[in-house]
Design a protein around this motif. Structure first.
Motif, short mmCIF file in Angstrom:
data_model
loop_
_atom_site.label_atom_id
_atom_site.label_comp_id
_atom_site.label_asym_id
_atom_site.label_seq_id
_atom_site.Cartn_x
_atom_site.Cartn_y
_atom_site.Cartn_z
N ASN A 199 0.83 -1.21 0.00
CA ASN A 199 0.00 0.00 0.00
C ASN A 199 0.87 1.26 0.00
OD1 ASN A 199 -2.63 1.41 0.31
ND2 ASN A 199 -1.78 1.98 2.30
N ASN A 200 1.96 1.25 0.80
CA ASN A 200 2.86 2.42 0.83
C ASN A 200 3.49 2.67 -0.54
OD1 ASN A 200 2.48 3.02 3.54
ND2 ASN A 200 4.05 1.58 4.22
N ILE A 201 3.93 1.59 -1.19
CA ILE A 201 4.54 1.72 -2.53
C ILE A 201 3.51 2.25 -3.52
CG2 ILE A 201 5.57 0.44 -4.44
CD1 ILE A 201 6.83 -1.43 -2.34
N ALA A 202 2.27 1.75 -3.41
CA ALA A 202 1.21 2.21 -4.31
C ALA A 202 0.96 3.71 -4.15
CB ALA A 202 -0.07 1.43 -4.02
N LEU A 203 0.95 4.19 -2.91
CA LEU A 203 0.71 5.63 -2.68
C LEU A 203 1.86 6.48 -3.22
CD1 LEU A 203 -0.77 5.50 0.93
CD2 LEU A 203 -2.00 5.76 -1.22
N ALA A 204 3.09 5.93 -3.15
CA ALA A 204 4.23 6.66 -3.72
C ALA A 204 4.09 6.76 -5.24
CB ALA A 204 5.53 5.95 -3.35
N TYR A 205 3.72 5.66 -5.89
CA TYR A 205 3.53 5.70 -7.35
C TYR A 205 2.36 6.61 -7.73
CZ TYR A 205 6.93 2.10 -8.56
OH TYR A 205 8.09 1.42 -8.78
N LYS A 206 1.34 6.67 -6.87
CA LYS A 206 0.22 7.58 -7.14
C LYS A 206 0.71 9.02 -7.16
CE LYS A 206 -4.32 8.95 -5.34
NZ LYS A 206 -4.03 10.31 -4.92
N LYS A 207 1.63 9.38 -6.26
CA LYS A 207 2.17 10.75 -6.26
C LYS A 207 2.97 11.02 -7.53
CE LYS A 207 2.34 13.08 -1.91
NZ LYS A 207 3.14 14.06 -1.15
N LEU A 208 3.60 9.96 -8.08
CA LEU A 208 4.34 10.12 -9.34
C LEU A 208 3.42 10.11 -10.56
CD1 LEU A 208 7.48 7.81 -8.84
CD2 LEU A 208 7.46 10.29 -8.97
N LYS A 209 2.11 9.91 -10.28
CA LYS A 209 1.10 9.79 -11.35
C LYS A 209 1.33 8.55 -12.21
CE LYS A 209 0.23 14.80 -11.54
NZ LYS A 209 -0.90 14.69 -10.61
N LYS A 210 2.01 7.55 -11.65
CA LYS A 210 2.15 6.26 -12.33
C LYS A 210 1.03 5.36 -11.81
CE LYS A 210 7.13 6.57 -13.17
NZ LYS A 210 8.46 5.92 -13.04
N PHE A 211 -0.17 5.62 -12.34
CA PHE A 211 -1.36 5.02 -11.75
C PHE A 211 -1.46 3.52 -12.01
CE2 PHE A 211 -2.69 9.52 -12.62
CZ PHE A 211 -2.66 9.93 -11.29
N ASP A 212 -0.94 3.05 -13.17
CA ASP A 212 -0.97 1.61 -13.43
C ASP A 212 -0.15 0.85 -12.39
OD1 ASP A 212 -2.58 2.00 -15.55
OD2 ASP A 212 -1.08 1.66 -17.10
N LEU A 213 1.04 1.37 -12.08
CA LEU A 213 1.87 0.72 -11.06
C LEU A 213 1.20 0.83 -9.69
CD1 LEU A 213 5.44 1.90 -12.12
CD2 LEU A 213 4.62 -0.46 -12.02
N SER A 214 0.57 1.95 -9.41
CA SER A 214 -0.12 2.11 -8.14
C SER A 214 -1.23 1.08 -8.00
CB SER A 214 -0.71 3.53 -8.05
OG SER A 214 -1.35 3.72 -6.80
N LEU A 215 -2.01 0.89 -9.06
CA LEU A 215 -3.08 -0.12 -9.03
C LEU A 215 -2.52 -1.52 -8.83
CD1 LEU A 215 -5.48 1.08 -11.85
CD2 LEU A 215 -5.97 1.01 -9.43
N ASN A 216 -1.42 -1.80 -9.49
CA ASN A 216 -0.81 -3.13 -9.39
C ASN A 216 -0.47 -3.47 -7.93
OD1 ASN A 216 0.40 -5.55 -10.25
ND2 ASN A 216 2.40 -4.59 -10.39
N TYR A 217 0.14 -2.52 -7.23
CA TYR A 217 0.53 -2.78 -5.84
C TYR A 217 -0.69 -2.76 -4.91
CZ TYR A 217 5.52 -2.82 -6.68
OH TYR A 217 6.78 -3.17 -7.09
N LEU A 218 -1.69 -1.92 -5.20
CA LEU A 218 -2.89 -1.93 -4.38
C LEU A 218 -3.62 -3.27 -4.46
CD1 LEU A 218 -4.35 1.65 -5.02
CD2 LEU A 218 -3.43 0.77 -2.87
N TYR A 219 -3.67 -3.85 -5.66
CA TYR A 219 -4.33 -5.16 -5.79
C TYR A 219 -3.52 -6.26 -5.12
CZ TYR A 219 -8.20 -3.61 -8.71
OH TYR A 219 -9.34 -3.02 -9.15
N LYS A 220 -2.19 -6.16 -5.16
CA LYS A 220 -1.37 -7.12 -4.41
C LYS A 220 -1.70 -7.05 -2.92
CE LYS A 220 2.80 -7.47 -7.32
NZ LYS A 220 4.26 -7.27 -7.34
N ALA A 221 -1.80 -5.83 -2.39
CA ALA A 221 -2.13 -5.65 -0.98
C ALA A 221 -3.54 -6.15 -0.69
CB ALA A 221 -2.00 -4.18 -0.59
N TYR A 222 -4.46 -5.89 -1.63
CA TYR A 222 -5.86 -6.26 -1.43
C TYR A 222 -6.02 -7.78 -1.37
CZ TYR A 222 -10.94 -5.84 -1.85
OH TYR A 222 -12.28 -5.88 -1.60
#
Length: 641
Positions: A199-222
């Motif tokens: 989740n932390n990594i996903a939020l960092a990618y969200k700040k970089l506007k790399k939303f695909d990577l953010s989603l990838n890590y959020l689903y791993k956490a989910y």
């Protein structure tokens, strides 16, 4: 412990246990506790309960400071636990006790206690936004964690550093530390901690506007919180998914996830998540131009906030009322107990002195026996330790020898300098694995159309990355030599199919980023996955862009790779690379090297012989890295037309 101290402890323990019936359970557990650490934890669980009144808490704090033997562990651990108690109540008190724990741990060189105290001091300073102090404390914690193999606090310190750098918009550094934490937590196998790090990594990618990577890590956490049945984690991740989908303008997905977050938080009475999910859902409706539902969510949020505040006020009032009644009874009981204990102490004074003397003699005798047995056991332990160290040393040598042999195998599969010399005017290869073997690889082949070169970066490094590189070379040979494919884009499509099929059985998302060039006379054909290709001409960089998806599984639909054609001129310098050089931390401020500095260095030296350019790159990397560790495998290929 002195006689008076003994009487105080006896009296206070009796008083506390009588003042609240539920403390009977504490008494039973204390009798079964194996050591001081467990006992201290039991006391603090009771202290932290909401139903424990303040008089009882004060009494338990006195017991903690008088009822335990003064030694290295207890002297540090008790103020550490008191600091934890105050962490959510008073930052100043929390810091005071953490500093006391630190001083006591430093007196006896207790690295575990030191690392623990530094970690918590960092956490408290983050909450107060004193980031500079927090960073200093956390690096001290990491230093002492490494001295005592305290991997839990080590991963937590990396996580806190990642959080600081995310909050201060230094996202590259944030990702570096979160990934360091993830590496440890994956080895520990703690699903809860792994999901938090994803989740932390996903939020960092969200700040970089790399939303695909953010989603990838959020689903791993989910996936992990579903296994753990973690309702709070589920609500948090659905809320974050709502916000990322909203940023991607996928409003229906955002609304669906927002509703899931809201319903979970409401069902399980998680007030913070409920309020956050209502805000996120309102923003998603508003972005979708559904202002009616957006306003409704804001209204529900306002009502819920008022209700939560009212409940907190009622709870505080009830707690104060209960405290008043309890304190009143406790005061009466204390008066009776005090009179009784004073009378008993006067009557039994001589007996206690006699008993204490006999007990001291008995303890001294028993201690002598244990000291002698301990001495004999220490000698046996020293011999066993020496033997085990020899065994470990031999095993390490065997493992290192095996990896060195694996390096020889990997080196033999990489394209030889002879092949490059026979098919190019001039070339260099800067190849520097992070560990003994590498996840980066290069491969070249003479074809009927011309000369083909691949520069690839596999998932991971070390042994896992090396396995991926061997598979990559094997697949490329089969595609180019056996299937006779020669178009770069078709080769990448086929390579991706093989990688996905090869790992599909384990639902694995590993793969590689790479660039593939084919030099056919004065024409350059290029297909690339994430890694672009540079053409340096007259000290200008003509960039051939890459497709923004890897060789392997990724979020979203699978698209065909594209191919670019480029007309070459004599003297052009073709550069292929992976991300290891650009991502290397170093310099005076410990930052990344970055691509713009690589580009500048190559352009400045582009007209020199490539041996000199190769040397300049190596020297610049060495000077930049300094004493810092290499963070990834490094590969750069240069070819002069």
């Amino acid at each position: 412990m002195s006689r008076n101290g003994f009487l105080i402890v006896l009296f206070l323990t009796s008083f506390v246990l009588r003042s609240q019936n539920y403390l009977d359970t504490l008494t039973d557990k204390l009798k079964k506790a194996e050591n001081d650490s467990v006992k201290i934890e039991l006391y603090f669980k009771t202290i932290s309960k909401k139903r424990t009144n303040q008089t009882t808490r004060d009494s338990l704090f006195i017991i903690l400071n008088t009822n335990f033997q003064k030694n290295c562990f207890n002297n540090s651990y008790i103020p550490f636990k008191i600091g934890q108690y105050y962490e959510s109540r008073s930052a100043d008190e929390s810091i005071r006790y953490y500093l006391e724990a630190l001083r006591e741990a430093e007196k006896c060189n207790n690295h575990a206690g030191i690392s623990r105290a530094f970690n918590r001091l960092g956490r408290v300073n983050i909450r107060q936004k004193n980031y500079k102090s927090a960073i200093n404390y956390l690096h001290n914690s990491i230093h002492h964690c490494n001295k005592c193999s305290n991997v839990y606090d080590l991963s937590e310190s990396f996580t806190l550093l990642g959080t600081i750098y995310k909050n201060t918009d230094l996202i590259d550094s944030s990702l570096y530390y979160h990934n360091k934490s993830l590496e440890i937590r994956l080895k520990l196998g703690d699903k809860k901690l792994i999901s938090l790090t994803y989740n932390n990594i996903a939020l960092a990618y969200k700040k970089l506007k790399k939303f695909d990577l953010s989603l990838n890590y959020l689903y791993k956490a989910y996936d992990l919180v579903l296994v753990l049945k973690d309702n709070k984690g589920s609500a948090t991740l659905n809320n974050n998914l709502c916000n990322v989908y909203r940023s991607l303008k996928k409003y229906q997905e955002a609304i669906t996830r927002g509703i899931m977050a809201r319903d979970t938080a409401f069902k399980y009475k998680i007030s913070d998540n409920y309020l956050n999910s209502l805000t996120s859902l309102a923003e998603a409706y508003e972005a979708n131009s559904d202002f009616k539902n957006s306003n409704l969510c804001y209204k529900v949020h306002l009502n819920a906030l008022d209700s939560i505040r009212q409940n907190e006020t009622n709870s505080d009032y009830q707690e104060l009322q209960a405290k008043y009644e309890s304190d009143k009874k406790d005061a009466e009981l204390l008066k009776k107990e005090t009179n009784l204990k004073l009378a008993e102490s006067e009557n039994s004074k001589k007996n206690i002195i006699l008993l204490s003397s006999l007990l001291a003699l008995l303890v001294a005798s028993i201690a002598s026996v244990f000291i002698y047995r301990s001495y004999k056991q220490s000698k046996r332990n020293a011999l066993e330790l020496a033997y085990k160290n020899n065994v470990i040393s031999e095993k390490n040598k065997e493992i290192t020898d095996s990896i060195n042999y694996a390096r020889n195998i990997q080196q033999s599969l990489l394209t030889s300098d002879k092949t490059f010399k026979e098919n190019t005017n001039e070339f260099f290869v800067l190849y520097q694995p992070k560990d003994i073997v590498s996840g980066d690889f290069y491969w070249a082949q003479k074809t009927e159309q011309g000369f083909m070169v691949v520069c690839a970066d596999c998932t991971g490094h070390g042994v896992p990355g090396a396995f991926m590189s061997l598979l990559g070379i094997s697949y490329l040979k089969e595609i180019v030599l056996n299937k006779q494919l020669n178009r770069p884009d078709l080769i990448l499509n086929e390579l991706r199919s093989k990688v996905i099929a090869g790992f599909n059985i384990n639902n694995n998302s590993d793969g590689m980023d790479l660039s593939l060039i084919s030099i056919e006379g004065n024409t350059l054909k290029v297909a690339a996955a994430n890694n672009p290709v540079w053409i340096i001409r007259n000290k200008q960089n003509l960039i051939i862009k890459a497709d923004k998806f890897p060789i392997g599984k990724h979020y979203g639909e699978l698209k065909e790779f594209s191919m670019s054609s480029f007309r070459l001129q004599t003297g052009d310098l073709i550069i292929q690379f992976t991300d290891g050089f650009a991502d290397q931390f170093g310099g005076a401020q410990g930052k990344k090297y970055k691509y713009k500095n690589i580009e500048k260095l190559i352009i400045e030296n582009s007209e020199k012989p490539l041996d000199e350019l190769h040397k300049s790159l190596k020297n610049s990397l060495t000077n930049w890295k300094g004493q810092m560790e290499q963070v990834d495998d490094i590969l750069i290929i240069g070819i002069r037309v």
